[in-house]
Design a protein around this motif. Structure first.
Motif, PDB file in Angstrom:
ATOM      1  N   SER A  67     -95.373   7.765  51.288  1.00 51.93           N
ATOM      2  CA  SER A  67     -94.338   8.421  52.098  1.00 51.93           C
ATOM      3  C   SER A  67     -92.935   7.908  51.773  1.00 51.93           C
ATOM      4  CB  SER A  67     -94.616   8.221  53.592  1.00 51.93           C
ATOM      5  OG  SER A  67     -94.436   6.873  53.971  1.00 51.93           O
ATOM      6  N   ILE A  72     -90.367  14.109  48.002  1.00 53.66           N
ATOM      7  CA  ILE A  72     -91.475  14.893  48.537  1.00 53.66           C
ATOM      8  C   ILE A  72     -90.968  16.310  48.853  1.00 53.66           C
ATOM      9  CG2 ILE A  72     -93.140  15.083  50.423  1.00 53.66           C
ATOM     10  CD1 ILE A  72     -92.935  12.016  50.707  1.00 53.66           C
ATOM     11  N   ASN A  73     -91.692  17.301  48.390  1.00 56.69           N
ATOM     12  CA  ASN A  73     -91.315  18.699  48.621  1.00 56.69           C
ATOM     13  C   ASN A  73     -91.909  19.164  49.960  1.00 56.69           C
ATOM     14  OD1 ASN A  73     -90.753  21.424  48.575  1.00 56.69           O
ATOM     15  ND2 ASN A  73     -91.507  21.763  46.494  1.00 56.69           N
ATOM     16  N   TYR A  74     -91.213  18.855  51.041  1.00 57.82           N
ATOM     17  CA  TYR A  74     -91.714  19.191  52.370  1.00 57.82           C
ATOM     18  C   TYR A  74     -91.812  20.698  52.586  1.00 57.82           C
ATOM     19  CZ  TYR A  74     -91.086  14.306  53.754  1.00 57.82           C
ATOM     20  OH  TYR A  74     -91.175  12.940  53.844  1.00 57.82           O
ATOM     21  N   ALA A  77     -95.572  22.303  51.023  1.00 59.33           N
ATOM     22  CA  ALA A  77     -96.657  21.333  51.172  1.00 59.33           C
ATOM     23  C   ALA A  77     -97.654  21.845  52.201  1.00 59.33           C
ATOM     24  CB  ALA A  77     -96.114  19.977  51.609  1.00 59.33           C
ATOM     25  N   CYS A  81    -101.267  17.693  53.378  1.00 58.17           N
ATOM     26  CA  CYS A  81    -100.281  16.819  52.737  1.00 58.17           C
ATOM     27  C   CYS A  81     -99.284  16.281  53.751  1.00 58.17           C
ATOM     28  CB  CYS A  81     -99.547  17.584  51.637  1.00 58.17           C
ATOM     29  SG  CYS A  81     -98.180  16.680  50.869  1.00 58.17           S
ATOM     30  N   LEU A  82     -98.759  17.160  54.587  1.00 62.34           N
ATOM     31  CA  LEU A  82     -97.770  16.741  55.580  1.00 62.34           C
ATOM     32  C   LEU A  82     -98.352  15.718  56.547  1.00 62.34           C
ATOM     33  CD1 LEU A  82     -96.090  20.190  56.335  1.00 62.34           C
ATOM     34  CD2 LEU A  82     -95.150  18.289  54.973  1.00 62.34           C
ATOM     35  N   VAL A  85     -98.580  12.345  54.722  1.00 64.58           N
ATOM     36  CA  VAL A  85     -97.258  11.727  54.624  1.00 64.58           C
ATOM     37  C   VAL A  85     -96.822  11.174  55.973  1.00 64.58           C
ATOM     38  CG1 VAL A  85     -94.802  12.178  54.222  1.00 64.58           C
ATOM     39  CG2 VAL A  85     -96.512  13.096  52.641  1.00 64.58           C
ATOM     40  N   ASN A  86     -96.992  11.976  57.021  1.00 66.76           N
ATOM     41  CA  ASN A  86     -96.554  11.569  58.354  1.00 66.76           C
ATOM     42  C   ASN A  86     -97.296  10.330  58.846  1.00 66.76           C
ATOM     43  OD1 ASN A  86     -94.974  12.151  60.853  1.00 66.76           O
ATOM     44  ND2 ASN A  86     -97.020  12.435  61.726  1.00 66.76           N
TER      45      ASN A  86
END
Length: 325
Positions: A67, A72-74, A77, A81-82, A85-86
């Motif tokens: 993260s 990162i391509n939010y 995604a 994936c999100l 990362v979160n």
């Protein structure tokens, strides 16, 4: 059994704490193995599970830096994936707690979302157009973006250097494979990427607290003794298959004739601690992977885990000497 020891850091300016860790790893070679567990979320359910089952904690804790990737391509995604990362955000806070309060060893893994051209889980080569072969050529957009990302991560690592915290640093892991962008263009490119980072972090950012861990079993791709403290590989044996992994050890040490320390960077099931105590295969440490590998009995039974953590050959957190001020 030939015991693998190497107390001299590859970085001539390494801190005294780095030297102390390498000396300790050399001293325990063939006499014990450091227990390790990767955690990729701030909840650290793996540590809670181990403590519940065994009443102990591992000596080494692994932390995920995905993260902290700056690109990162939010907007493109998946929910998976999100979520990953979160849940991974602020893991360095856990790392600080581990070293300052628990006095354990740390190792970092960086599933690096590519410097540009990625979507979804952009550390996978199938999810990025980023060309690692161009990234090793000075002056290219790829090279400049690579350096920018490295510098970004260096800023997160610098506070650990300022506090003289040694880090088992395992960059460009599993570079023998094509699945990550840094290995997609072959082992020679991965080797060059590693050497670029070593030069940048050692000579520019002066991160002299890093213990450099190479993570690939291929002789043709070995990066070189001058930039490596520990050689390692990742293994995922069948469920509930526990051994001393002698064959895998013998394969790994063929990458260099130098007497380097040897480790299991990642593993799905824990090795057989009782068997290791007999054969003395000198793995310095193992690090069980996260989620179901480390927080359930799907891969390693509770009985096997308890037996391992209570074996005299296993070095758990309570047996670890102090390396920090």
């Amino acid at each position: 059994m030939f015991i693998y020891k190497n107390e001299v850091p590859c970085n001539p300016n390494a801190t005294d704490e780095v030297k102390a860790v390498l000396k300790y790893l050399s001293e325990i070679s063939g006499k014990g193995i450091i227990t390790g567990q990767h955690t990729q979320t701030t909840v650290q359910k793996e540590l809670a599970y181990i403590q519940e089952v065994t009443g102990k904690l591992p000596a080494l804790c692994g932390f995920e830096l995905l993260s902290y990737s700056p690109n990162i391509n939010y907007g493109n995604a998946s929910e998976e994936c999100l979520l990953e990362v979160n849940e991974n955000k602020n893991t360095l806070d856990n790392a600080w707690d581990w070293v300052l309060n628990k006095k354990g060893l740390i190792t970092f893994t960086w599933h690096w979302f590519s410097p540009f051209g990625s979507w979804d889980k952009g550390f996978y080569s199938e999810n990025t157009t980023f060309d690692a072969a161009k990234a090793v050529i000075e002056g290219t957009d790829e090279y400049n973006a690579l350096i920018s990302d490295m510098d970004h991560m260096a800023e997160h690592l610098k506070p650990f250097y300022e506090k003289r915290i040694p880090i088992l640093w395992r960059p460009f892991h599993e570079s023998e494979g094509k699945w990550f962008w840094w290995g997609h263009k072959g082992s020679d490119i991965a080797r060059q990427l590693y050497r670029i980072m070593y030069d940048r972090y050692t000579n520019v950012h002066q991160l002299h607290n890093l213990i450099w861990v190479w993570n690939s079993p291929l002789p043709e791709g070995y990066v070189g003794d001058d930039v490596v403290d520990v050689i390692s590989r990742d293994l995922y044996p069948l469920k509930h298959t526990h051994s001393d992994l002698k064959t895998e050890f013998d394969e790994l040490v063929q990458i260099t004739p130098t007497n380097k320390l040897v480790a299991l960077g990642e593993i799905g099931v824990i090795p057989s601690i009782p068997q290791l105590s007999e054969t003395k295969i000198p793995w310095a440490w193992y690090m069980t992977w996260s989620n179901d590998f480390g927080s359930t009995d799907e891969w390693t039974s509770k009985e096997e885990l308890y037996k391992a953590y209570h074996h005299d050959y296993a070095i758990t957190l309570d047996k670890l000497p102090g390396f920090y001020r």
